[in-house]
Scaffold this motif. Structure first.
Motif, PDB file in Angstrom:
ATOM      1  N   SER A 193      32.127  38.688  49.333  1.00 52.30           N
ATOM      2  CA  SER A 193      31.122  39.764  49.413  1.00 52.30           C
ATOM      3  C   SER A 193      30.927  40.204  50.860  1.00 52.30           C
ATOM      4  CB  SER A 193      29.764  39.314  48.868  1.00 52.30           C
ATOM      5  OG  SER A 193      29.857  39.024  47.514  1.00 52.30           O
ATOM      6  N   ALA A 194      30.865  39.223  51.767  1.00 50.96           N
ATOM      7  CA  ALA A 194      30.659  39.557  53.184  1.00 50.96           C
ATOM      8  C   ALA A 194      31.836  40.373  53.718  1.00 50.96           C
ATOM      9  CB  ALA A 194      30.485  38.274  53.993  1.00 50.96           C
ATOM     10  N   ALA A 195      33.064  39.978  53.333  1.00 49.49           N
ATOM     11  CA  ALA A 195      34.256  40.699  53.814  1.00 49.49           C
ATOM     12  C   ALA A 195      34.312  42.115  53.232  1.00 49.49           C
ATOM     13  CB  ALA A 195      35.519  39.917  53.462  1.00 49.49           C
ATOM     14  N   VAL A 196      34.022  42.229  51.941  1.00 57.06           N
ATOM     15  CA  VAL A 196      34.067  43.555  51.280  1.00 57.06           C
ATOM     16  C   VAL A 196      32.998  44.474  51.886  1.00 57.06           C
ATOM     17  CG1 VAL A 196      33.618  44.755  49.088  1.00 57.06           C
ATOM     18  CG2 VAL A 196      35.077  42.716  49.114  1.00 57.06           C
ATOM     19  N   ALA A 197      31.812  43.920  52.150  1.00 50.64           N
ATOM     20  CA  ALA A 197      30.718  44.742  52.691  1.00 50.64           C
ATOM     21  C   ALA A 197      31.067  45.232  54.101  1.00 50.64           C
ATOM     22  CB  ALA A 197      29.427  43.934  52.717  1.00 50.64           C
ATOM     23  N   ARG A 198      31.711  44.362  54.896  1.00 48.16           N
ATOM     24  CA  ARG A 198      31.974  44.730  56.294  1.00 48.16           C
ATOM     25  C   ARG A 198      33.210  45.618  56.434  1.00 48.16           C
ATOM     26  NH1 ARG A 198      31.901  40.174  60.967  1.00 48.16           N
ATOM     27  NH2 ARG A 198      32.938  41.378  62.580  1.00 48.16           N
ATOM     28  N   TRP A 199      34.207  45.396  55.576  1.00 50.93           N
ATOM     29  CA  TRP A 199      35.436  46.205  55.665  1.00 50.93           C
ATOM     30  C   TRP A 199      35.784  46.771  54.287  1.00 50.93           C
ATOM     31  CZ3 TRP A 199      35.363  41.227  57.987  1.00 50.93           C
ATOM     32  CH2 TRP A 199      35.314  41.239  59.381  1.00 50.93           C
ATOM     33  N   PRO A 200      35.001  47.742  53.812  1.00 48.36           N
ATOM     34  CA  PRO A 200      35.269  48.265  52.458  1.00 48.36           C
ATOM     35  C   PRO A 200      36.646  48.908  52.336  1.00 48.36           C
ATOM     36  CG  PRO A 200      33.549  49.544  53.578  1.00 48.36           C
ATOM     37  CD  PRO A 200      33.846  48.384  54.461  1.00 48.36           C
ATOM     38  N   GLY A 201      37.231  49.300  53.483  1.00 48.69           N
ATOM     39  CA  GLY A 201      38.522  50.003  53.428  1.00 48.69           C
ATOM     40  C   GLY A 201      39.733  49.096  53.398  1.00 48.69           C
ATOM     41  N   ILE A 202      39.585  47.802  53.683  1.00 53.48           N
ATOM     42  CA  ILE A 202      40.786  46.967  53.683  1.00 53.48           C
ATOM     43  C   ILE A 202      41.116  46.510  52.257  1.00 53.48           C
ATOM     44  CG2 ILE A 202      40.610  46.142  56.076  1.00 53.48           C
ATOM     45  CD1 ILE A 202      39.669  43.460  54.990  1.00 53.48           C
ATOM     46  N   GLN A 203      42.397  46.270  52.055  1.00 54.67           N
ATOM     47  CA  GLN A 203      42.814  45.753  50.747  1.00 54.67           C
ATOM     48  C   GLN A 203      42.703  44.230  50.821  1.00 54.67           C
ATOM     49  OE1 GLN A 203      47.039  45.277  48.926  1.00 54.67           O
ATOM     50  NE2 GLN A 203      46.526  47.432  48.697  1.00 54.67           N
ATOM     51  N   LEU A 204      41.716  43.704  50.114  1.00 57.62           N
ATOM     52  CA  LEU A 204      41.444  42.260  50.186  1.00 57.62           C
ATOM     53  C   LEU A 204      42.031  41.566  48.962  1.00 57.62           C
ATOM     54  CD1 LEU A 204      39.867  40.107  51.879  1.00 57.62           C
ATOM     55  CD2 LEU A 204      37.959  40.455  50.293  1.00 57.62           C
ATOM     56  N   THR A 205      42.837  40.543  49.202  1.00 56.73           N
ATOM     57  CA  THR A 205      43.430  39.755  48.107  1.00 56.73           C
ATOM     58  C   THR A 205      42.840  38.345  48.117  1.00 56.73           C
ATOM     59  OG1 THR A 205      45.538  40.959  48.089  1.00 56.73           O
ATOM     60  CG2 THR A 205      45.581  38.699  47.274  1.00 56.73           C
ATOM     61  N   ALA A 206      42.599  37.823  46.919  1.00 51.66           N
ATOM     62  CA  ALA A 206      42.152  36.434  46.776  1.00 51.66           C
ATOM     63  C   ALA A 206      43.336  35.585  46.321  1.00 51.66           C
ATOM     64  CB  ALA A 206      41.021  36.361  45.761  1.00 51.66           C
ATOM     65  N   HIS A 207      43.520  34.457  47.001  1.00 54.21           N
ATOM     66  CA  HIS A 207      44.678  33.573  46.743  1.00 54.21           C
ATOM     67  C   HIS A 207      44.137  32.156  46.558  1.00 54.21           C
ATOM     68  CE1 HIS A 207      48.944  32.251  47.944  1.00 54.21           C
ATOM     69  NE2 HIS A 207      48.267  31.130  48.056  1.00 54.21           N
ATOM     70  N   PHE A 208      44.109  31.730  45.302  1.00 58.22           N
ATOM     71  CA  PHE A 208      43.510  30.427  45.011  1.00 58.22           C
ATOM     72  C   PHE A 208      44.556  29.437  44.509  1.00 58.22           C
ATOM     73  CE2 PHE A 208      39.899  33.390  44.233  1.00 58.22           C
ATOM     74  CZ  PHE A 208      39.158  33.003  45.337  1.00 58.22           C
ATOM     75  N   HIS A 209      44.356  28.184  44.916  1.00 60.20           N
ATOM     76  CA  HIS A 209      45.108  27.080  44.330  1.00 60.20           C
ATOM     77  C   HIS A 209      44.175  26.323  43.394  1.00 60.20           C
ATOM     78  CE1 HIS A 209      49.003  27.132  46.527  1.00 60.20           C
ATOM     79  NE2 HIS A 209      48.296  27.989  47.252  1.00 60.20           N
ATOM     80  N   ASP A 210      44.755  25.787  42.335  1.00 60.49           N
ATOM     81  CA  ASP A 210      43.940  25.163  41.278  1.00 60.49           C
ATOM     82  C   ASP A 210      43.868  23.644  41.458  1.00 60.49           C
ATOM     83  OD1 ASP A 210      42.313  25.521  39.062  1.00 60.49           O
ATOM     84  OD2 ASP A 210      43.936  25.005  37.670  1.00 60.49           O
ATOM     85  N   THR A 211      44.014  23.208  42.674  1.00 65.72           N
ATOM     86  CA  THR A 211      44.127  21.773  42.995  1.00 65.72           C
ATOM     87  C   THR A 211      42.981  20.935  42.430  1.00 65.72           C
ATOM     88  OG1 THR A 211      45.102  22.586  45.039  1.00 65.72           O
ATOM     89  CG2 THR A 211      44.622  20.236  44.952  1.00 65.72           C
ATOM     90  N   ARG A 212      41.796  21.533  42.384  1.00 62.31           N
ATOM     91  CA  ARG A 212      40.640  20.794  41.852  1.00 62.31           C
ATOM     92  C   ARG A 212      40.048  21.475  40.604  1.00 62.31           C
ATOM     93  NH1 ARG A 212      41.015  19.963  47.265  1.00 62.31           N
ATOM     94  NH2 ARG A 212      40.933  17.778  47.843  1.00 62.31           N
TER      95      ARG A 212
END
Ligand code: COA
Ligand code: ZN
Length: 309
Positions: A193-212
């Motif tokens: 949320s903080a990243a999207v609010a501060r840089w609405p123009g960047i293409q933000l990708t989420a990259h998760f590992h399912d380790t836990r």
């Protein structure tokens, strides 16, 4: 009138994040065949390989041959992981659509993975941005953004400072990576949320590992924060060889399945993706963690047993 289903973008990383940690070398032609099959499923981007040192990542030593050997679908972006200027030069000779730069939010993982400190990585990014643009898109992947197996917690302000440095260099695409599955949904929601609010123009990708076991929950949290680009790995393969305890990414077909079951539009043909997933055990020589390929989709129905009729 029905409102259009929200569009999400699924980005496949199994052939890079997945194969980089496989003990057995997957033959080049098999990699190419898998990428060609994935290219027809509706996946929006494929991370084809990495242009890293073959001593560091021997399983991807065939990067040029794979990148040049695949059949390109114009609707798919083909990207490759690049750790330094040398890697960028190699990637440019193969006509990648995007260069995916990598560095870590933590000092220790940057040293273990890339053998340089954070500032040295940023300096390489700056050189690459001059070398590569405007011909090519650049994404910056920030490993250990939600926690580091060596340094522990990473302050959100540190992550946001790195994004700010990327933006200053002219990089318009950023991936926040949970390298060893340390993130929890509340943390993901807050940071994204903080990243999207501060840089609405960047293409933000989420990259998760399912380790836990928090991968899908974290993906939902990122979605709630406004993220629409998700990295995922066929079969749930994946992991960084230089991060102790690393294991597979969120499984692509399980992620697509969850989003589609929720009525969201991933653009992906789940059946075609499942067909790709069925190729994996033979390619890597072992069972893979994905669940939907075993259970079938949520709308699978069974005939009532004779005794219950
Ligand atoms: N592609 C191919 N070879 C490369 C290279 C690249 N991008 N960058 C460096 N090399 C070679 C050098 O030519 C040198 O070869 P030599 O030993 O035959 O002379 C050797 O690798 C060491 O070069 P050096 O600049 O000293 O690099 P290093 O040993 O400090 O390693 C990296 C730095 C970044 C190249 C290496 O750590 C790496 O590739 N890491 C990748 C990590 C990764 O992909 N992790 C998983 C994804 S998060
Ligand atoms: Zn990863």
């Amino acid at each position: 009138m029905n409102s259009p289903r929200k569009r999400l973008y699924i980005q496949e990383v199994s052939v890079r994040d997945g194969f980089q940690i496989e003990p057995a070398f997957v033959p080049t032609l098999d990699k190419i065949a898998l990428i060609n099959a994935l290219s027809t499923t509706g996946i929006s981007k494929i991370e084809v390989t990495s242009f890293t040192s073959p001593k560091a990542i021997p399983s991807l030593a065939d990067a040029e041959a794979v990148m040049r050997g695949i059949k390109r679908n114009p609707d798919v972006e083909y990207t490759a992981l690049v750790p330094n200027v040398r890697g960028c030069e190699r990637a440019l000779t193969c006509g990648v659509d995007e260069i995916n730069l990598v560095m870590s939010a933590s000092r220790s993982h940057n040293l273990a993975n890339l053998r340089m400190d954070n500032e040295a990585s940023l300096a390489q990014f700056g050189e690459i941005a001059k070398l590569a643009s405007p011909h090519i898109k650049i994404n910056a992947s920030l490993s250990t953004a939600f926690g580091c197996p060596f340094d522990g917690e990473i302050a959100p302000s540190r992550v946001l400072d790195f994004i700010s440095r990327f933006v200053d260099i002219g990089i318009g695409r950023v991936t926040l990576c949970d390298t060893t599955g340390m993130a929890n949904p509340q943390q993901v929601e807050a940071l994204c949320s903080a990243a999207v609010a501060r840089w609405p123009g960047i293409q933000l990708t989420a990259h998760f590992h399912d380790t836990r076991g928090m991968g899908l929950a974290n993906a939902l949290a990122a979605l709630g924060a406004g993220v629409v680009h998700f990295d995922a790995s066929l079969g749930g393969l994946g992991g960084c060889p230089f991060a102790p305890g690393a294991s597979g990414n969120v499984c692509t077909e399980d992620l697509v399945h969850m989003f589609e079951a929720m009525g969201l539009n991933t653009g992906v043909d789940l059946e075609a993706l499942l067909a790709c997933s069925r190729m994996l055990p033979a390619l890597v020589g072992h069972d893979v963690p994905g669940q939907v390929v075993k259970a079938g989709p949520w709308n699978r129905r069974y005939a009532l047993p004779e005794a219950a009729r």
